[in-house]
Design a protein around this motif. Structure first.
Motif: not given
Length: 421
Positions: A107-128
């Motif tokens: 379960s650490l694999l989905p935990l990792t990719v979701i946190i990384v994906g959320g990091t990217v999405l946060a920056n994307a939303m901030k910049a939109t």
């Protein structure tokens, strides 16, 4: 629970380091891909689809020149710290009762990719820009509206297994509602006063049409956020009186029956969640079962046996039925502290949204949406959940990063990451 702020600096959209992707495609993907895979039995849970979506968002951002590599490495370091804490907790839990360490490790694999994906999405939303973000949310709501229309018209997409009450591509109304509420709440807060009443009325119509108690609870949160003076409460009360006198309330009253004689499955699942928490705390002397261990070794819960007799199979013992049950059942006293923090953040966001509803143009759209995600997560956490790794987890990670910037988090900083979508 102490949460340290995270730095999300101002973004220059003309910078060559920008990554430009359609924000609407990203948000629609988050809403649809996880449940599509689950609907067609390409995945046994929402975790795989959520992971695939997070990977899609991350890869799409990394295909163009940008400054995301450094913050992604920092987010991976943060995951490492979390994994270490989880491992230590699980090791102690293993001394108290049988555990499956391999299941937790996987379960650490989905935990990792979701946190990384959320990091990217946060920056994307901030910049939109606000205009683009508004348009993206409208597209998401339009897509979800098409799902509802298809449901009401009786159109059903064949699946590999039968679902009792699906809203394609969602296998049940509650899964649809958990993703709808944050976008719906955002739309209501960002709307003008006249449009707000119409949006609230539409929500009431959906409650009656879909017969969803989860949606009713989410809708009441939105009313709480958007109530101002006497106009909105009076209008909503009037509309409610008109609509509710025309429908059969037995469905909703049945789900609110918490007596020992109830046979309603939704109510039983909710009560089962509290039984699982009690059983886990007693079994481990308050320590908790460990990460991803809830229900893995079976349960002696009486309500679980009733559910088994009704369904012919165990139901919701792995996710606990709602987020708090899973978190506290697996992490014990630590989970109780974390749960108090989640509820506190949700209530704070509700209060912030009430302020934003009075002056919707005074706050950035990404900030409003972050608060809407955190506030609406109370429904998933306290009423009806789908486990740690649903699509809302990606939104939740992004919302937390947006909520607590600018600044730095110990071991987890996204300073310098600029992504435009």
């Amino acid at each position: 629970m102490t949460v340290l702020p995270i730095d999300l600096p101002q973004f220059n959209r003309n910078s060559p380091a920008a990554v430009r992707l359609p924000i609407a495609i990203v948000l629609v993907s988050i809403v649809t891909i996880p449940t599509l895979l689950f609907y067609f039995s390409l995945a046994t849970s929402l975790a795989l689809g959520s992971s695939v979506t997070a990977i899609f968002v991350t890869i799409a951002a990394l295909l163009a020149p940008n400054r995301l590599r450094s913050p992604i490495l920092r987010s991976l370091a943060f995951v490492g710290i979390v994994a270490l804490a989880i491992g230590l907790h699980l090791a102690v839990a293993g001394m108290l009762h049988p555990t499956d360490a391999w299941h937790a490790a996987a379960s650490l694999l989905p935990l990792t990719v979701i946190i990384v994906g959320g990091t990217v999405l946060a920056n994307a939303m901030k910049a939109t820009s606000d205009q683009r973000f508004d348009r993206a949310v409208r597209i998401v709501l339009a897509v979800m509206g098409l799902f509802v229309i298809a449901k009401l018209l009786g159109l059903r997409v064949p699946a590999s297994r039968e679902f009792s009450n699906p809203i394609f591509p969602f296998t049940e109304p509650s899964h649809f509602v958990l993703l709808l509420v944050p976008f719906y709440m955002y739309a209501c807060v960002a709307a003008t006063s006249r449009r707000r009443l119409a949006i609230l009325a539409l929500g009431l119509v959906l409650i009656v049409s879909l017969e969803s108690l989860t949606l009713a609870i989410g809708w009441m949160l939105v009313v709480l956020v958007c109530s101002r003076g006497w106009l909105v409460p009076a209008g909503v009360a009037g509309l409610s009186a008109i609509v509710l006198t025309q429908v059969d309330l037995a469905y909703f009253l049945d789900r609110l029956d918490f007596s020992d004689e109830t046979t309603n499955l939704s109510t039983l699942v909710y009560l089962q969640g509290w039984e699982l928490v009690d059983e886990a705390l007693r079994t481990t002397q308050g320590w908790g079962l460990g990460f991803q261990q809830l229900g893995l070794q079976g349960t002696n819960s009486e309500i679980s046996r009733v559910i088994y007799l009704i369904l012919g199979a165990d139901g919701n013992i792995l996710d606990g039925g709602f987020g708090l049950a899973k978190l506290v059942g697996e992490f014990g006293v630590i989970g109780i502290v974390l749960a108090a923090g989640v509820v506190t953040l949700g209530v704070q966001s509700l209060l912030r949204l009430r302020q934003a509803a009075r002056q919707p143009r005074g706050a950035s759209r990404s900030t409003i949406f972050a608060h809407a995600v955190l506030a609406s997560y109370l429904v998933e956490f306290l009423v009806r959940g789908t486990g740690y790794f649903s699509a809302t987890a990606i939104l939740l990670v992004a919302a937390l990063l947006l909520r607590f910037g600018p600044g730095k988090a110990s071991g987890f900083s996204i300073t310098g990451a600029n992504v435009a979508i």
